[in-house]
Write an enzyme that holds these catalytic residues in place. Sequence first.
Site, PDB file in Angstrom:
ATOM      1  N   SER A 150       0.826  -1.393  -0.036  1.00 51.54           N
ATOM      2  CA  SER A 150      -0.155   0.389  -0.096  1.00 51.54           C
ATOM      3  C   SER A 150       0.598   1.208  -0.191  1.00 51.54           C
ATOM      4  O   SER A 150       2.201   1.050   0.436  1.00 51.54           O
ATOM      5  CB  SER A 150      -0.689  -0.008   1.209  1.00 51.54           C
ATOM      6  OG  SER A 150      -1.300   1.392   1.449  1.00 51.54           O
ATOM      7  N   TYR A 163      -0.814  -1.006  10.530  1.00 48.77           N
ATOM      8  CA  TYR A 163      -0.509  -1.402   9.024  1.00 48.77           C
ATOM      9  C   TYR A 163      -0.059  -0.635   8.848  1.00 48.77           C
ATOM     10  O   TYR A 163       0.123  -1.272   7.524  1.00 48.77           O
ATOM     11  CB  TYR A 163      -2.486  -1.108   8.670  1.00 48.77           C
ATOM     12  CG  TYR A 163      -2.940  -1.403   7.725  1.00 48.77           C
ATOM     13  CD1 TYR A 163      -3.185  -2.245   6.997  1.00 48.77           C
ATOM     14  CD2 TYR A 163      -2.975   0.264   6.699  1.00 48.77           C
ATOM     15  CE1 TYR A 163      -3.559  -2.277   5.646  1.00 48.77           C
ATOM     16  CE2 TYR A 163      -2.301   0.090   5.178  1.00 48.77           C
ATOM     17  CZ  TYR A 163      -3.506  -1.485   4.740  1.00 48.77           C
ATOM     18  OH  TYR A 163      -3.645  -1.415   2.948  1.00 48.77           O
TER      19      TYR A 163
END
Length: 265
Positions: A150, A163
């Site tokens: 990401s 995350y």
Amino acid sequence: MSWTQQPDAAQLTGFALITGATAGLGASFARRFAAEGRDLVLVARDAERLESSAADLRSRYPVEVEVLSADLGTEDGRTAVADRIGSVDRSVDSVVNNAGFGLYRAFGKASLAEEERLLDVNVRAVLALTHAAVNAMCPRGRGEIINISSVAGFVPRGGATTYAAGKAWVTTFTEGVASLLDGTGVRATAVCPGFTHTEFHARAAADMSSTPSWMWLDADRVVADGLADARAGKVVSVPSRRYRAILVLIKLLPRSVVRKAVARR
């Protein structure tokens, strides 16, 4: 064989195994591979949803679709999927490590058990399944490993600290693996999308109402761009020009400014 001479899609004829395959990017990858005529192994926790996804793909494409219900947050689940990747008789030529989730809570608000489970799924599973893929694919001299990372991994997120750090690990880890695979006929690519229209944020109970519409990407487009980059030999793929431009800006700004900008995001 140089890095730019990796096998193209036509040379990869074994199964494509996709984790988190019943929704979002995973479902898009499954459709894309099926359209190429590739047999599939779909991996997810929800057995009923897996069977429904498999039935839909079988009805639309002339391919074999296996289902493997496994919880990648557990050692048993990771071992089951790793064993399938290592199968000799029904070889897997493509592995897409897509399964993952976010918490979208400031660090300390979620329990330690929740943070550790996030790392088990987002990081430990990528480690285990990439390890299995490297050991299965290198002796055959062909294969592709696609790890879904990401753009969050390029910034120190305040509201999704673990995350973002996990995705930073996925990208760096994939780069390291790719360098070691140079010349083996196996390639590894980290695909780093930005905000994408999937179930991801709803499952995390994240309020995305303030996110501008121009920042959202289409899942099928992300998959198409990511696969194209992987097959062109790119080790890090950032789908869409807008996010590539954002990352250039992030690299130019002082780190203190970047931290302040995303302190609570």
